[in-house]
Scaffold this active site. Structure first.
Site, PDB file in Angstrom:
ATOM      1  N   LEU C  43      20.935 -97.870 -95.580  1.00  0.00           N
ATOM      2  CA  LEU C  43      20.621 -98.764 -94.607  1.00  0.00           C
ATOM      3  C   LEU C  43      20.342 -97.620 -93.234  1.00  0.00           C
ATOM      4  O   LEU C  43      19.398 -97.578 -92.374  1.00  0.00           O
ATOM      5  CB  LEU C  43      21.259 -99.755 -94.148  1.00  0.00           C
ATOM      6  CG  LEU C  43      21.383-100.966 -95.150  1.00  0.00           C
ATOM      7  CD1 LEU C  43      22.131-101.925 -94.801  1.00  0.00           C
ATOM      8  CD2 LEU C  43      19.925-101.538 -95.067  1.00  0.00           C
ATOM      9  N   ALA C  44      21.629 -96.773 -92.958  1.00  0.00           N
ATOM     10  CA  ALA C  44      21.427 -96.122 -91.503  1.00  0.00           C
ATOM     11  C   ALA C  44      20.472 -94.931 -91.791  1.00  0.00           C
ATOM     12  O   ALA C  44      19.500 -94.828 -90.860  1.00  0.00           O
ATOM     13  CB  ALA C  44      22.827 -95.517 -91.340  1.00  0.00           C
ATOM     14  N   HIS C 266      38.835-104.502-101.101  1.00  0.00           N
ATOM     15  CA  HIS C 266      38.036-105.737-101.027  1.00  0.00           C
ATOM     16  C   HIS C 266      38.754-106.514-101.936  1.00  0.00           C
ATOM     17  O   HIS C 266      39.091-106.325-103.076  1.00  0.00           O
ATOM     18  CB  HIS C 266      36.651-105.471-101.673  1.00  0.00           C
ATOM     19  CG  HIS C 266      35.768-106.657-101.305  1.00  0.00           C
ATOM     20  ND1 HIS C 266      36.099-107.761-102.052  1.00  0.00           N
ATOM     21  CD2 HIS C 266      34.840-106.761-100.440  1.00  0.00           C
ATOM     22  CE1 HIS C 266      34.719-108.685-101.598  1.00  0.00           C
ATOM     23  NE2 HIS C 266      34.121-108.089-100.645  1.00  0.00           N
ATOM     24  N   SER C 284      30.687-110.937-104.006  1.00  0.00           N
ATOM     25  CA  SER C 284      30.945-111.155-102.720  1.00  0.00           C
ATOM     26  C   SER C 284      31.889-112.023-102.094  1.00  0.00           C
ATOM     27  O   SER C 284      32.363-112.960-102.825  1.00  0.00           O
ATOM     28  CB  SER C 284      29.414-111.773-102.230  1.00  0.00           C
ATOM     29  OG  SER C 284      29.478-112.405-100.905  1.00  0.00           O
ATOM     30  N   ARG C 337      39.944-109.290 -94.959  1.00  0.00           N
ATOM     31  CA  ARG C 337      40.060-108.617 -96.497  1.00  0.00           C
ATOM     32  C   ARG C 337      41.434-108.093 -96.530  1.00  0.00           C
ATOM     33  O   ARG C 337      42.051-108.265 -97.776  1.00  0.00           O
ATOM     34  CB  ARG C 337      38.833-107.594 -96.636  1.00  0.00           C
ATOM     35  CG  ARG C 337      37.641-108.327 -96.543  1.00  0.00           C
ATOM     36  CD  ARG C 337      36.441-107.120 -96.501  1.00  0.00           C
ATOM     37  NE  ARG C 337      35.449-107.833 -96.731  1.00  0.00           N
ATOM     38  CZ  ARG C 337      34.220-107.231 -96.793  1.00  0.00           C
ATOM     39  NH1 ARG C 337      33.969-105.785 -96.625  1.00  0.00           N
ATOM     40  NH2 ARG C 337      32.896-107.749 -97.157  1.00  0.00           N
ATOM     41  N   GLU C 432      28.223 -95.703 -92.440  1.00  0.00           N
ATOM     42  CA  GLU C 432      29.541 -95.526 -93.039  1.00  0.00           C
ATOM     43  C   GLU C 432      30.022 -94.372 -93.076  1.00  0.00           C
ATOM     44  O   GLU C 432      31.167 -94.195 -92.937  1.00  0.00           O
ATOM     45  CB  GLU C 432      29.677 -95.952 -94.389  1.00  0.00           C
ATOM     46  CG  GLU C 432      31.080 -96.383 -94.998  1.00  0.00           C
ATOM     47  CD  GLU C 432      31.183 -96.773 -96.462  1.00  0.00           C
ATOM     48  OE1 GLU C 432      29.960 -97.024 -97.076  1.00  0.00           O
ATOM     49  OE2 GLU C 432      32.088 -96.753 -97.036  1.00  0.00           O
TER      50      GLU C 432
END
Lengths: 253, 268, 645
Positions: C43-44, C266, C284, C337, C432
């Protein structure tokens, strides 16, 4: 469980390949198919042999990297999953498993079980986008989209670009993939301005890459790990023919 | 490259040609079958022979018939081109035969089509050529297709007599014998050829096999043509599919296949 | 070196606007004279490469995958946050900012987080314009769901594959620029070093994974968008290929590594089933919206369940302990989380865990199915349920899922200033790969937000400032630093390839490292364990260079070689993480030091002594790294003990 693997080994695109037989012993039914190959490879490395190369990455069925043709079917015997989501409990003790790479002129073998699928990227370079620059776009809620349309576009957008459709097709046709990409943008209002130009450019590139022609056998739909439907292909055909026959894209001076 | 050639040279364009020619041939099947039902009339072949003459001599239909022959040729040639392309798209075959689920007929359109092409050649040689050869080669040796004279009562509309005319030069004719109050028709007796052909069990068997091939060819072909043309409607697509199955893959092939069988058992 | 975060002055809400105004601009005609390298196409990376190319810069992008679209951003499931307040439930930029700062346990910069919240709204607009098929309401407008750590519904989603859809959006923009010739894309190419010439990042060294060719690439700036390092734990939810090499190489060339011990566990992953396992699969967090987390009330019941004497459906309602709902009545199953993960671990450690290994708790949908119907539940979570069924062979519609925490995200990363520049001038870190916005714990649906914020809406502004400063003069590829760095890489590759007599595969070392990290530097850490871990890692490192087995040659696809390089870097990073965890004698977010907890067993921060970013400086092979502190100053939020009761 103990298995016999028959695996396609090919050093690179230039050399010829052949099937080689390997034993795979003490395999747990809870292993994924790729983990089984990991185990075989660890054994090969320790014996000083070249490990079997296969493409893989996320191992959760979304990146589309894994691409194994297992016992005559892309991604193996189960439907709607990728090779990495296949578990050894789908096989039985003593079974012989044949593993081959995708076979298509447009997907030359890179090594062993991995192929070069950059043809898919090039098809998208040709027009698989909405030409908007970053910034200067309207508020997201200014474009209302009926839920059924949005859902249908989403269904097409779930394609993970793995190439199983090409591998399954007796003609090595890429129509299911291309149609999924076309459909997503053809359904959404954002895709309308370039809709007819896009379909022509992407189909032209698809033809150039050397994929076969679609003969509507439906093998692609049956093997697609994301259950992309043949209706996408009809939509692509409709858009392409509409563009060619009824739309005039040139501007009259 | 101009827009239109680019359209037709693309993979989808070639498929469009297949689908349009295919649908035209489907349309022809309906006409051909409905015409051929004249064979079942118990009139010593009057209606059928009449119909044969009409189909071969009425100018607009003649034009359409040549279009039809062209269509068959184009459909076959493009099938060949596409098949070659498709073979090239997978130069190295799988070691294990593909087991992906798909309908058998869809994977074997080429074989089915070849059977049909062979059938069409034999079928046309047998009827179409025999019918025309006396006109085209006036001096050819060998027996000519006989003519038949039919007499129909004008009042009752019933067939009074039908007799084969001796070998000689005739032309199709239809006139009224005022004295006898009869309509006289002189027509080439194609039905005789039909009876003759369908008396051979081998020939009947070949016909039935060819119609089975037609059935499977249609099973995939009809709906596939609409798919290629972009037919994608949630409501209408299933209707098209049902027409493809019931009309083109069941009714029409059975209708055609019934003719040789019935003739074999009744007219021998 | 004094760390200068270059934070703009003024009120929080005006900082970014002010910064944008103060940053130097590159004149449009000059932009095409600049060359920018983007490493990584998640994404970045994809969003940065596309946006910079749109502005007119020449971009060269690299990924080790066979296609940019396979970057691991693709696997994000749940959604992306944005302060749109479409739901009219009291959301605002300030609330998103506040939730993120608080969720991160006050270990992030206020200014960065506020900027993130500010641009979050633009991201959604951008993605929709690209044709990303977000979920919609029947009226045609965008739908939202709620997520852990927030009491408003601000998460936009595309069924269970938001990451893929967002990445495909960015990838399509990237494709457009490739088509236009503004981006040159290198696939199956791995960055192995950064070239620092005259104190500035001026290029990188890459290895073509197909041919083994080692090449240098010159540019005015280098953007590292190479993701996180969760795979240091061997088993994580990251893709097999995800690695720290690019960031670690930059670190060794002078980029500080910040807060390496801040890793996120997570809570809702599918439990480990055996030694052969190569990765963990996350489901998710959105599942916690409707799923209820529980474990058997007593150890006795749990034992009988594990032995198979009773079935889960035999356990009566009063024998079930919905421990999150019990302990945190206001947030219930939607606590952040770290809190959810630690509680699952506690319950399992007490002996109340379920599954054959006892390392799992239940996530139950029975109540949701009876309330909403199976169809509605399937529409919301169908693909996750299918995935679970596929992996475990258990039907989650009929019996509760078994879940256990797994390493998922790393908040730590390369230290960057407000402009996203590392301590190497001209070298930037996005997404990230940097440490900047999530503090000690990241909230769900914020990773996608940050990756895209950095790529679409931050770097296009901040990069220009640096480029304008250095001027458009072409980078000299004949600078000796290029040849030297290339040589360093070649020597290292040759070293690996000489390790043919080893006895242990690289993968086994990776697995060993993972065991050490998970055991001593995982969900809970203590001084004795960390000291032990440091010794173990050092021994492992020595053993690796002595006994690891690397097969094959350079001039071919050689994953044995690829992995050797990555694992060697992970081992070094592992040691730094342990150092960092040892230094930080407080608990905060994902970093839980057993010595520092409240009476109720919650993480207890020590703001007096540890309200700083730990930026580690590499000082040489086998030398202890130097700690640099960037103090965190909070002008707008009051630091409180996080409470989700």
């Amino acid at each position: 469980m103990n298995l016999t693997l028959k695996v396609w080994r090919q050093k690179n695109a230039k050399t010829a390949g052949k099937m080689v037989t390997y034993p795979a012993n003490d395999i747990s039914p809870d292993m994924s198919f790729l983990e089984m190959l990991d185990v075989v490879n660890e054994g090969l490395i320790l014996k000083g042999e070249d490990p079997i190369y296969f493409d893989h990455d996320c191992r959760e069925g979304i990146c589309g990297t894994c691409s194994l043709y297992i016992n005559g079917r892309p991604h193996g015997p189960k439907q709607a999953i990728t090779s990495c989501q296949l578990h050894m409990r789908s096989f039985y003790d003593g079974q012989t498993i044949t593993i081959e790479p995708w076979r298509a002129a447009a997907f030359p073998v890179v090594k062993d079980l991995a192929t070069d699928r950059s043809a898919f990227d090039r098809i998208q370079h040709a027009g698989g986008y909405v030409s908007v620059n970053t910034g200067g776009v309207p508020d997201a809620n200014e474009i209302p989209i009926p839920k059924p349309i949005a859902d249908e576009a989403f269904n097409s957008a779930t394609c993970i670009q793995c190439g199983a459709c090409v591998a399954a097709c007796k003609n090595a046709s890429a129509m299911l993939f291309v149609s999924a990409k076309i459909s997503q943008l053809a359904l959404l209002p954002q895709g309308q301005p370039e809709r007819y130009q896009r379909v022509q450019n992407m189909v032209a590139q698809m033809d150039e890459e050397g994929f076969g022609n679609c003969t509507n056998t439906g093998a692609c739909e049956a093997e697609c790990p994301k259950s992309i439907k043949l209706t996408n292909i009809a939509r692509l055909n409709g858009d392409f023919l509409t563009a060619k026959i009824f739309k005039s894209e040139e501007i009259h001076a | 490259m101009s827009g239109s050639t680019q359209t037709l040279s693309s993979s989808i364009g070639k498929k469009l040609i297949m689908s349009l020619t295919g649908l035209f041939l489907c349309l022809f099947l309906i006409v051909h079958l409905s015409g051929n039902f004249q064979l079942f009339k118990d009139d010593s072949g009057l209606a059928f022979n009449d119909y044969s003459h009409f189909m071969t001599h009425f100018p607009p239909i003649k034009v359409v018939s040549y279009l039809l022959y062209l269509t068959i040729i184009v459909h076959s040639i493009y099938a060949l081109i596409l098949t070659i392309n498709n073979r090239r798209a997978r130069p190295v075959n799988y070691v294990i035969q593909p087991k992906s689920p798909s309908i058998w007929s869809s994977r074997n359109m080429g074989i089915l089509g070849s059977v049909l092409l062979l059938f069409i050649v034999i079928h046309m040689g047998n009827f179409w050529f025999s019918y025309h050869k006396d006109e085209w080669f006036k001096n050819h040796e060998g027996p000519k297709m006989p003519f038949k004279e039919y007499r129909t009562d004008l009042k009752t509309g019933k067939l009074v007599s039908a007799k084969q005319l001796p070998q000689g030069e005739y032309e199709y004719a239809k006139y009224v014998d005022v004295n006898a109050q009869q309509e006289i028709t002189i027509a080439k007796d194609l039905q005789a050829q039909v009876i003759f052909s369908f008396s051979s069990p081998l020939y009947v068997f070949f016909y039935v096999i060819a119609m089975a091939a037609l059935s499977f060819h249609m099973l995939h072909g009809f709906q596939s043509s609409w798919q290629t043309m972009g037919m994608n409607h949630r409501k209408y697509k299933p209707i098209v599919n049902q027409i493809g199955i019931w009309l083109f893959a069941v009714i029409i092939p059975i209708g055609f296949a019934v003719m040789p069988i019935v003739y074999y058992f009744t007219k021998r | 070196m004094e760390l200068n975060a270059k934070l703009p002055e003024g009120p929080l809400a005006e900082k970014w606007d002010k910064q944008k105004f103060n940053l130097k601009l590159v004149n449009p005609a000059n932009k095409r004279k600049y060359h920018v390298i983007v490493v990584g196409t998640g994404l970045a990376g994809a969003s940065a490469a596309a946006s910079l190319a749109e502005l007119g810069y020449n971009v060269t992008a690299f990924c080790f995958h066979d296609s940019p679209r396979r970057a691991h951003s693709i696997a994000a499931q749940g959604g992306i946050n944005a302060a749109k307040n479409y739901q009219n439930d009291g959301d605002s930029i300030y609330r998103l900012f506040y939730d993120t700062i608080k969720g991160g346990d006050y270990r992030a910069r206020e200014a960065n987080v506020y900027r993130l919240a500010e641009v979050s709204v633009n991201i959604i607009d951008q993605c929709v314009a690209q044709g990303v098929p977000f979920a919609r309401e029947y009226g045609g407008l965008l739908d939202n769901r709620s997520f852990g750590g927030a009491q408003v519904s601000r998460t936009f989603y595309a069924r269970g594959q938001t990451g893929q859809q967002l990445l495909l959006g960015a990838y399509s923009s990237l494709n457009r620029q490739i088509h236009l010739g503004k981006v040159k894309m290198y696939t199956r190419t791995e960055m192995l070093d950064v070239v620092v010439a005259d104190g500035k990042a001026q290029g990188i060294v890459t290895r073509n994974l197909r041919t083994g060719a080692i090449e240098t690439h010159a540019a005015h700036a280098v953007l590292l968008c190479t993701g996180g390092y969760s795979n240091v734990f061997y088993l994580s939810t990251n893709a097999i290929g995800s690695n720290v090499t690019a960031a670690w190489r930059a670190h060794k060339r002078g980029a500080y590594f910040a807060n390496p011990c801040f890793t996120q566990i997570h809570p809702t992953c599918i439990p480990v089933s055996g030694d052969h396992q190569s990765k963990l699969t996350l489901m998710s967090e959105s599942l916690r919206n409707d799923g209820r987390v529980w474990a058997p009330k007593t150890v006795a019941i749990a034992e009988r369940l594990r032995k198979g004497e009773i079935k889960v459906t035999d356990i009566k309602e009063e024998d079930r302990d919905y421990f999150l709902e019990r302990k945190y009545p206001s947030f219930g199953n939607l606590v952040p989380r770290d809190v959810a993960s630690r509680n699952a671990k506690e319950v399992s450690d007490e002996g109340r865990g379920v599954g054959a290994s006892g390392k799992a708790v239940f996530l139950d949908f029975a109540e949701a199915i009876s309330r909403l119907g199976e169809d509605t539940v399937a529409a919301k979570y169908g693909n996750l349920f299918d995935m679970y069924y596929q992996i475990t062979d258990e039907n989650p519609y009929k019996q509760p899922m078994r879940i256990y925490p797994a390493v998922h995200y790393t908040m730590g990363g390369l230290w960057v200033d407000y402009n996203l520049m590392t301590t190497i001038p001209g070298c930037y870190a996005l997404g990230e790969a940097n440490f900047s916005d999530h503090g000690a714990n990241r909230l769900g649906a914020s990773a996608l937000m940050q990756g895209l914020a950095d790529g679409y809406f931050v770097i296009p502004y901040t990069l220009g400032d640096y480029l304008a400063t250095i001027g458009p003069k072409a980078v000299d590829p004949n600078h000796p630093a290029f040849a030297q760095t290339k040589k360093d890489v070649e020597v290292r590759v040759a070293k690996f390839l000489s390790m043919k007599k080893g006895t242990k595969t690289v993968n086994e070392y990776h697995r060993d490292l993972g065991h050490i990290m998970w055991e001593y530097c995982g969900m809970a850490r203590n001084e004795a364990g960390l000291i032990k871990a440091k010794g173990l890692i050092q021994a492992l490192k020595a053993d690796f260079w002595k006994n690891a087995l690397v097969m094959g040659e350079n001039e071919e696809i050689n994953f044995s070689l690829e992995r050797a390089g990555r694992v060697a870097d992970f081992i070094e990073l592992g040691e730094l993480m342990v150092d960092d965890a040892l230094m930080r004698r407080e608990s905060c977010g994902g970093h839980f030091r057993e010595e520092s907890q409240t009476e109720e067993g919650e993480a207890k921060r020590d703001d007096e002594n540890f309200s700083f970013v730990a930026a580690w400086e590499y000082t040489g092979e086998n030398q202890p790294e130097k700690l640099n502190r960037e103090d965190l100053i909070f002008e707008n939020v009051k630091l409180t003990q996080r409470s989700y009761k």
